[in-house]
Design a protein around this motif. Structure first.
Motif, PDB file in Angstrom:
ATOM      1  N   THR A  52      27.828  25.673  -1.510  1.00 41.11           N
ATOM      2  CA  THR A  52      28.646  24.925  -0.882  1.00 41.11           C
ATOM      3  C   THR A  52      29.767  24.471  -1.612  1.00 41.11           C
ATOM      4  O   THR A  52      29.612  24.454  -2.792  1.00 41.11           O
ATOM      5  N   MET A  53      30.871  23.747  -1.229  1.00 43.13           N
ATOM      6  CA  MET A  53      31.808  23.358  -2.058  1.00 43.13           C
ATOM      7  C   MET A  53      31.264  22.174  -2.701  1.00 43.13           C
ATOM      8  O   MET A  53      31.618  22.252  -3.941  1.00 43.13           O
ATOM      9  N   LEU A  54      30.630  21.215  -2.339  1.00 43.16           N
ATOM     10  CA  LEU A  54      30.162  20.129  -3.251  1.00 43.16           C
ATOM     11  C   LEU A  54      29.223  20.767  -4.453  1.00 43.16           C
ATOM     12  O   LEU A  54      29.181  20.045  -5.256  1.00 43.16           O
TER      13      LEU A  54
ATOM     14  N   GLY B 157      55.696  21.937  -2.288  1.00 45.91           N
ATOM     15  CA  GLY B 157      55.897  20.675  -1.822  1.00 45.91           C
ATOM     16  C   GLY B 157      54.768  20.120  -1.447  1.00 45.91           C
ATOM     17  O   GLY B 157      54.527  18.678  -1.101  1.00 45.91           O
ATOM     18  N   HIS B 158      53.730  20.985  -1.310  1.00 46.73           N
ATOM     19  CA  HIS B 158      52.311  20.330  -1.054  1.00 46.73           C
ATOM     20  C   HIS B 158      51.254  21.677  -1.468  1.00 46.73           C
ATOM     21  O   HIS B 158      51.706  22.712  -1.938  1.00 46.73           O
ATOM     22  N   GLY B 159      50.076  21.761  -1.180  1.00 47.42           N
ATOM     23  CA  GLY B 159      49.093  22.785  -1.530  1.00 47.42           C
ATOM     24  C   GLY B 159      49.406  24.105  -1.099  1.00 47.42           C
ATOM     25  O   GLY B 159      49.878  24.451  -0.154  1.00 47.42           O
TER      26      GLY B 159
ATOM     27  N   MET C 141      49.778  23.228  -6.706  1.00 44.58           N
ATOM     28  CA  MET C 141      48.780  22.337  -6.115  1.00 44.58           C
ATOM     29  C   MET C 141      48.006  23.381  -5.334  1.00 44.58           C
ATOM     30  O   MET C 141      48.354  24.143  -4.667  1.00 44.58           O
ATOM     31  N   ARG C 142      46.549  23.248  -5.415  1.00 42.03           N
ATOM     32  CA  ARG C 142      45.687  24.087  -4.850  1.00 42.03           C
ATOM     33  C   ARG C 142      45.732  25.384  -5.100  1.00 42.03           C
ATOM     34  O   ARG C 142      45.586  26.449  -4.311  1.00 42.03           O
ATOM     35  N   GLN C 143      45.953  25.769  -6.382  1.00 41.62           N
ATOM     36  CA  GLN C 143      46.263  27.138  -6.865  1.00 41.62           C
ATOM     37  C   GLN C 143      44.926  27.753  -6.939  1.00 41.62           C
ATOM     38  O   GLN C 143      44.935  29.122  -6.935  1.00 41.62           O
ATOM     39  N   ALA C 144      43.783  27.088  -7.109  1.00 38.53           N
ATOM     40  CA  ALA C 144      42.614  27.778  -7.019  1.00 38.53           C
ATOM     41  C   ALA C 144      42.203  27.716  -5.643  1.00 38.53           C
ATOM     42  O   ALA C 144      42.756  26.929  -4.883  1.00 38.53           O
ATOM     43  N   GLY C 145      41.249  28.228  -5.211  1.00 33.80           N
ATOM     44  CA  GLY C 145      40.582  28.348  -3.926  1.00 33.80           C
ATOM     45  C   GLY C 145      40.906  29.414  -2.883  1.00 33.80           C
ATOM     46  O   GLY C 145      41.197  30.720  -3.524  1.00 33.80           O
TER      47      GLY C 145
ATOM     48  N   GLY D 216      36.750  11.116   8.558  1.00 32.73           N
ATOM     49  CA  GLY D 216      36.906  12.440   8.359  1.00 32.73           C
ATOM     50  C   GLY D 216      38.535  12.743   8.313  1.00 32.73           C
ATOM     51  O   GLY D 216      39.286  11.709   8.305  1.00 32.73           O
ATOM     52  N   PRO D 217      39.004  13.729   8.364  1.00 28.82           N
ATOM     53  CA  PRO D 217      40.578  14.096   8.364  1.00 28.82           C
ATOM     54  C   PRO D 217      41.156  13.547   9.697  1.00 28.82           C
ATOM     55  O   PRO D 217      40.383  13.368  10.661  1.00 28.82           O
ATOM     56  N   SER D 218      42.552  13.044   9.519  1.00 26.24           N
ATOM     57  CA  SER D 218      43.018  12.102  10.666  1.00 26.24           C
ATOM     58  C   SER D 218      44.455  12.354  10.471  1.00 26.24           C
ATOM     59  O   SER D 218      44.947  12.493   9.394  1.00 26.24           O
TER      60      SER D 218
ATOM     61  N   SER E 122      41.404   6.701   3.926  1.00 24.59           N
ATOM     62  CA  SER E 122      41.711   7.035   5.209  1.00 24.59           C
ATOM     63  C   SER E 122      40.288   7.920   5.713  1.00 24.59           C
ATOM     64  O   SER E 122      39.852   7.906   6.626  1.00 24.59           O
ATOM     65  N   TYR E 123      39.954   8.836   4.402  1.00 26.22           N
ATOM     66  CA  TYR E 123      38.707   9.713   5.050  1.00 26.22           C
ATOM     67  C   TYR E 123      37.597   8.678   5.254  1.00 26.22           C
ATOM     68  O   TYR E 123      36.891   8.775   6.046  1.00 26.22           O
ATOM     69  N   LEU E 124      37.338   7.647   4.223  1.00 26.08           N
ATOM     70  CA  LEU E 124      36.256   6.565   4.590  1.00 26.08           C
ATOM     71  C   LEU E 124      36.231   6.015   6.012  1.00 26.08           C
ATOM     72  O   LEU E 124      35.272   5.963   6.720  1.00 26.08           O
TER      73      LEU E 124
ATOM     74  N   VAL F  96      33.299  34.313  -5.754  1.00 25.86           N
ATOM     75  CA  VAL F  96      32.207  33.559  -6.689  1.00 25.86           C
ATOM     76  C   VAL F  96      31.762  32.201  -6.030  1.00 25.86           C
ATOM     77  O   VAL F  96      30.825  31.765  -6.206  1.00 25.86           O
ATOM     78  N   ARG F  97      32.538  31.891  -4.889  1.00 24.58           N
ATOM     79  CA  ARG F  97      31.984  30.916  -3.992  1.00 24.58           C
ATOM     80  C   ARG F  97      30.937  31.345  -2.840  1.00 24.58           C
ATOM     81  O   ARG F  97      30.212  30.496  -2.464  1.00 24.58           O
ATOM     82  N   GLU F  98      30.727  32.392  -2.896  1.00 22.64           N
ATOM     83  CA  GLU F  98      29.710  33.072  -1.846  1.00 22.64           C
ATOM     84  C   GLU F  98      28.396  32.550  -2.004  1.00 22.64           C
ATOM     85  O   GLU F  98      27.851  32.382  -3.354  1.00 22.64           O
TER      86      GLU F  98
ATOM     87  N   ASP G  46      48.004  11.020  -3.595  1.00 20.90           N
ATOM     88  CA  ASP G  46      48.155  10.000  -2.435  1.00 20.90           C
ATOM     89  C   ASP G  46      48.833  10.658  -1.241  1.00 20.90           C
ATOM     90  O   ASP G  46      49.668  10.348  -0.758  1.00 20.90           O
ATOM     91  N   SER G  47      47.940  11.728  -0.769  1.00 23.12           N
ATOM     92  CA  SER G  47      48.334  12.740   0.121  1.00 23.12           C
ATOM     93  C   SER G  47      48.873  12.158   1.348  1.00 23.12           C
ATOM     94  O   SER G  47      49.887  12.611   1.935  1.00 23.12           O
ATOM     95  N   TRP G  48      48.158  11.213   2.001  1.00 24.13           N
ATOM     96  CA  TRP G  48      48.313  10.810   3.321  1.00 24.13           C
ATOM     97  C   TRP G  48      49.379   9.179   3.438  1.00 24.13           C
ATOM     98  O   TRP G  48      49.459   8.849   4.310  1.00 24.13           O
TER      99      TRP G  48
ATOM    100  N   PHE H 288      39.058  22.163 -11.032  1.00 21.22           N
ATOM    101  CA  PHE H 288      38.536  22.286  -9.627  1.00 21.22           C
ATOM    102  C   PHE H 288      37.601  21.347  -9.206  1.00 21.22           C
ATOM    103  O   PHE H 288      36.585  21.307  -9.786  1.00 21.22           O
ATOM    104  N   SER H 289      37.751  20.631  -8.376  1.00 17.43           N
ATOM    105  CA  SER H 289      37.014  19.631  -7.668  1.00 17.43           C
ATOM    106  C   SER H 289      37.446  19.268  -6.456  1.00 17.43           C
ATOM    107  O   SER H 289      38.468  19.877  -5.544  1.00 17.43           O
ATOM    108  N   ASP H 290      37.054  18.111  -5.809  1.00 17.35           N
ATOM    109  CA  ASP H 290      37.878  17.330  -4.663  1.00 17.35           C
ATOM    110  C   ASP H 290      38.121  16.072  -4.667  1.00 17.35           C
ATOM    111  O   ASP H 290      37.128  15.335  -5.645  1.00 17.35           O
ATOM    112  N   ILE H 291      38.883  15.337  -4.256  1.00 15.44           N
ATOM    113  CA  ILE H 291      38.978  13.894  -4.214  1.00 15.44           C
ATOM    114  C   ILE H 291      38.072  13.245  -3.749  1.00 15.44           C
ATOM    115  O   ILE H 291      38.019  11.876  -4.250  1.00 15.44           O
TER     116      ILE H 291
END
Ligand code: 1CP
Length: 327
Positions: A27-29, A302-304, A9-13, A139-141, A133-135, A22-24, A188-190, A57-60
């Motif tokens: 922005t992420m989005l 067990g996680h990213g 998980m999160r092997q890219a990045g 933000g992160p919590s 949870s994000y909505l 390549v991300r220089e 369902d990470s959280w 490669f994207s985001d939730i």
């Protein structure tokens, strides 16, 4: 497969220098909406590690952005909403997702399936609780207090929100499968923040509906969360073919909890990557020992992947899993 399959998980990045390069300047989005860049970033860990699967490669939160939810992905923070979603009118204002909203996803997957040859591509979506949870928090919590407050105080609004998010995630996964993804993971990470009875009442029917909607496609469905030791049997019952296990529980104990008929994915602690080579080898062996005799095992963390992980160590883990499980 001649050996236990392995991907991370999160092997890219951020852990990969070729990714940072390549991300220089993008922005992420923005990066997520450029098919050639998405394809390149998705392929980087496959080339480097020889992993047995690519993860798109994207985001939730990308599908939410795609249908007009005002949010940003802030470097070093994560997804941040312009306004937290806590009221009925705000929930009602969230639309549905159609394939046209994410044409760049279809295009990127087309590029990828052409380049990947036989290597499977895993599509993914956020599960309704984690997206909610994000909505709701904005933000992160850590404690998900506003999310739980909405859930406990106004069950109607809560289920309306969860149902809306389930429709979005199901549609988003279907776009990915239709474009050529060969497996899907529902993150369902959280959700481990909930008790089993709360999970069953407030979350499970919605995740179940997403997973059921994909059954007819025949693609394997992976269902993953963190801190979910107590929820694993329910997460299996929600319709998973593969249950992801974090590092707090051994795979053999997880197997006892979920029963037969389902494969497990996991579960090396991502922090082990920072240990000495001998310690890494011992820990990888322990995961493989714990998985022996399971009906199916996909090796993963067990996680990213943690952003400061050394790619050389991850490469050594892949070699070890392949060598030790060759048959
Ligand atoms: O290997 C890959 O290609 C990784 C692709 C990927 C995935 C599967 C990204 C890129 N995000 C995700 C899913 C994701 N996003 C999850 C589920 C997986 C998990 O539990 O780790 C979650 C919870 C998010 C939310 C998110 N997006 C966070 C976490 C914030 C928090 O609450 O702690 C963060 C930091 C992001 C931004 C993000 N997503 C991905 C990258 C490379 C980044 C960093 C981008 C940047 O800052 O420029």
């Amino acid at each position: 497969m001649p050996h236990t399959p392995v991907w991370f998980m999160r092997q890219a990045g951020r852990s990969l220098p070729e990714y940072r390069k390549v991300r220089e300047g993008t922005t992420m989005l923005e990066a997520c909406t450029r098919p050639e860049l998405v394809a390149e970033i998705t392929l980087q860990p496959v080339r480097r590690y020889g992993v047995d699967a690519a993860i798109f490669f994207s985001d939730i939160v990308l599908p939410l952005k795609a249908i007009g939810v005002d949010l940003d992905i802030v470097p070093g923070v994560g997804p941040v909403m312009a306004e937290p979603v806590r009221r009925r009118e705000q929930v009602d204002a969230i639309g549905v997702l159609t394939p046209d909203d994410v044409g760049y996803i279809t295009e990127a997957i087309g590029l990828l399936t052409a380049e990947l040859g036989g290597t499977p591509l895993i599509g993914f979506a956020g599960a309704p609780f984690t997206l909610a949870s994000y909505l709701v928090e904005g933000g992160p919590s850590k404690n998900h207090e506003h999310t739980k407050a909405l859930m406990y105080s106004d069950e109607h609004v809560w289920h309306a929100l969860m149902s809306t998010l389930a429709d979005i995630s199901a549609a988003y996964l279907r776009v990915q499968v239709d474009a050529g993804a060969s497996a899907v993971q529902l993150f369902d990470s959280w959700v481990g923040a909930l008790s089993a009875s709360d999970y069953q009442r407030y979350v499970m029917p919605h995740s179940q509906r997403i997973l059921a909607s994909l059954a007819e496609t025949g693609v394997p469905r992976i269902h993953f969360g963190v801190n979910t030791g107590e929820l694993l049997p329910l997460m299996r019952d929600a319709g998973a073919d593969v249950v992801g296990v974090d590092y707090r529980l051994s795979l053999s104990d997880a197997a006892t909890r979920v029963g037969d008929g389902v494969a497990l994915q996991g579960n090396l602690d991502p922090a082990v990557i920072f240990s000495s080579p001998d310690a890494v080898r011992t820990r990888v062996d322990a995961v493989l020992d714990s998985a022996s005799g399971l009906p199916g095992h996909v090796f993963n963390l067990g996680h990213g992947v943690l952003p400061t992980s050394d790619p050389e160590v991850l490469a050594a883990v892949v070699r070890q899993v392949h060598e030790r499980t060759q048959h």
